[in-house]
Scaffold this motif. Structure first.
Motif, mmCIF file in Angstrom:
data_model
loop_
_atom_site.group_PDB
_atom_site.id
_atom_site.type_symbol
_atom_site.label_atom_id
_atom_site.label_comp_id
_atom_site.label_asym_id
_atom_site.label_seq_id
_atom_site.Cartn_x
_atom_site.Cartn_y
_atom_site.Cartn_z
ATOM 1 N N UNK A 156 0.840 -1.189 0.000
ATOM 2 C CA UNK A 156 0.000 0.000 0.000
ATOM 3 C C UNK A 156 0.876 1.240 0.000
ATOM 4 N N UNK A 157 0.355 2.305 -0.599
ATOM 5 C CA UNK A 157 1.071 3.565 -0.665
ATOM 6 C C UNK A 157 0.715 4.459 0.519
ATOM 7 N N UNK A 158 1.613 5.360 0.842
ATOM 8 C CA UNK A 158 1.382 6.325 1.917
ATOM 9 C C UNK A 158 0.653 7.519 1.323
ATOM 10 N N UNK A 159 -0.680 7.434 1.290
ATOM 11 C CA UNK A 159 -1.496 8.490 0.697
ATOM 12 C C UNK A 159 -2.769 8.667 1.502
ATOM 13 N N UNK A 160 -3.298 9.890 1.518
ATOM 14 C CA UNK A 160 -4.570 10.138 2.195
ATOM 15 C C UNK A 160 -5.739 9.593 1.379
ATOM 16 N N UNK A 166 -8.886 5.151 -1.155
ATOM 17 C CA UNK A 166 -9.463 4.379 -2.248
ATOM 18 C C UNK A 166 -8.491 4.011 -3.351
ATOM 19 N N UNK A 167 -7.315 4.653 -3.371
ATOM 20 C CA UNK A 167 -6.317 4.346 -4.419
ATOM 21 C C UNK A 167 -4.945 4.087 -3.790
ATOM 22 N N UNK A 168 -4.930 3.336 -2.695
ATOM 23 C CA UNK A 168 -3.691 3.080 -1.964
ATOM 24 C C UNK A 168 -2.863 1.939 -2.536
ATOM 25 N N UNK A 169 -3.474 1.049 -3.301
ATOM 26 C CA UNK A 169 -2.761 -0.130 -3.781
ATOM 27 C C UNK A 169 -1.708 0.258 -4.817
ATOM 28 N N UNK A 170 -0.480 -0.218 -4.625
ATOM 29 C CA UNK A 170 0.594 0.157 -5.548
ATOM 30 C C UNK A 170 0.471 -0.553 -6.890
ATOM 31 N N UNK A 171 0.220 -1.846 -6.874
ATOM 32 C CA UNK A 171 0.145 -2.615 -8.117
ATOM 33 C C UNK A 171 -1.229 -2.495 -8.761
ATOM 34 N N UNK A 172 -1.251 -2.648 -10.083
ATOM 35 C CA UNK A 172 -2.527 -2.820 -10.779
ATOM 36 C C UNK A 172 -2.789 -4.315 -10.918
ATOM 37 N N UNK A 201 1.004 12.242 -11.559
ATOM 38 C CA UNK A 201 1.297 11.835 -10.189
ATOM 39 C C UNK A 201 1.046 13.007 -9.247
ATOM 40 N N UNK A 202 0.276 12.768 -8.188
ATOM 41 C CA UNK A 202 -0.087 13.848 -7.262
ATOM 42 C C UNK A 202 0.239 13.442 -5.832
ATOM 43 N N UNK A 203 0.505 14.453 -4.998
ATOM 44 C CA UNK A 203 0.838 14.176 -3.599
ATOM 45 C C UNK A 203 -0.310 14.589 -2.674
ATOM 46 N N UNK A 204 -0.130 14.329 -1.387
ATOM 47 C CA UNK A 204 -1.207 14.572 -0.428
ATOM 48 C C UNK A 204 -1.638 16.036 -0.363
ATOM 49 N N UNK A 205 -0.675 16.929 -0.388
ATOM 50 C CA UNK A 205 -1.026 18.356 -0.305
ATOM 51 C C UNK A 205 -1.806 18.809 -1.534
#
Length: 326
Positions: A231-235, A238-244, A262-266
């Protein structure tokens, strides 16, 4: 030579026929401010206003309706989900008279878990890893004779999500591109199949959280993600999974643009605020990711011929007592 994909446009149109009486045809929103800022025409497809609050209702109800016809001996269905697919599967099961169990990781937002229970499904919490989800799901399937309806890596789920593009291009035929937030890729691959069939020249772009490395994978043509899945470190839960997924991967590779936003939390937080304040819509962080892409530096570099751009507001299941900017 193009490979034969597991899902085709015929599957999507059949899914649309099957589910139309169960789902909302979600509206399109525009905003003059964002058009001024970008110099383009941005159209927001409000799947946050879909049944259960996300696009996931489409794939879930399509899968269960089809299963009901093809395998009536199945006692019920089970899935694993961080929340939205779980809610959608619980709703679809209740709507069709199926028993249902939903496996969720313990970190899932309380608002999503509460909604799953309200639809009458059995809620089963599991550990934090992707492998924990699948193990719990398989256990339920064995013990209860339930069919597993995966959140993205399933042909009928993909076909159901593709109905978004059928609607979108009926509502805005002149779209030049569509931006789609991605986790496992069910929505993105379904949209790409339908959109590319209806309008071959349209561009379909993925929007990911930091760390997914999808562009690197698409460019190389290889699955470069580490195993086991992470899992990715993101707020954007719903889109935390790294792999497709393994079914979605060849579809993405053939039909989706290699350039990924590609977008970040802020950036996601700022985009969510924009939608709350300017569009007066409640969206979750995964939806914010798609809007954040429109404000990104990369977006400014898009070819000037790409004037009419669709953005999928994929869900609105946010805990309003714990908004990410508080």
């Amino acid at each position: 030579m193009a490979t034969k994909l597991a899902v085709n446009f015929g599957d999507v149109t059949e899914a649309y026929r099957r589910i139309s009486n169960f789902i909302h045809k979600t509206p399109i929103f525009t905003n003059n401010k964002i058009n001024e800022l970008t110099g383009r025409n941005i159209y927001f497809k409000a799947e946050n206003l879909q049944k259960t609050g996300s696009f996931k209702a489409r794939g879930a109800i399509n899968s269960i309706l089809k299963l009901k016809v093809e395998n009536s001996s199945v006692a019920g269905v089970v899935t694993h989900s961080s929340g939205n697919h779980g809610q959608a599967t619980a709703w679809a099961s209740k709507s069709t008279g199926f028993s249902c169990s939903i496996v969720v990781p313990k970190y899932s937002p309380a608002v999503k878990m509460a909604a799953i229970k309200e639809y009458g499904a059995e809620l089963i919490q599991c550990g934090p890893l992707p492998t924990d989800r699948m193990a719990a799901c398989e256990k339920v399937a064995r013990e209860k004779n339930y069919e597993i309806i995966p959140p993205f890596d399933h042909n009928d789920v993909i076909a159901g999500q593709g109905t978004i593009a059928v609607e979108f291009l009926e509502q805005v035929p002149d779209l030049d591109a569509i931006l789609v937030p991605i986790s496992g890729g069910g929505m993105l691959s379904g949209i790409a199949i339908a959109a590319k069939h209806i309008k071959p020249g349209i561009k379909v772009f993925a929007v990911e959280p930091e760390g997914k490395i999808l562009e690197k994978c698409l460019t190389s043509g290889e699955r470069l993600w580490p195993n086991p899945p992470q899992y990715l470190d993101t707020i954007a839960d719903g889109i935390r999974l790294q792999q497709v997924g393994h079914l979605t991967w060849p579809i993405l590779l053939e039909l989706v643009e290699k350039e990924v936003f590609t977008v970040n939390n802020e950036e996601i937080k700022a985009a969510m605020k924009f939608v709350f304040q300017r569009l007066k819509l409640v969206v979750e962080a995964a939806s914010g990711a798609g809007v954040a892409a429109v404000f990104s530096d990369r977006f400014k570099t898009l070819d000037s011929s790409i004037k009419n751009i669709g953005v999928i507001l994929c869900g609105g299941n946010v805990d309003i007592d714990h908004l990410p900017w508080y």
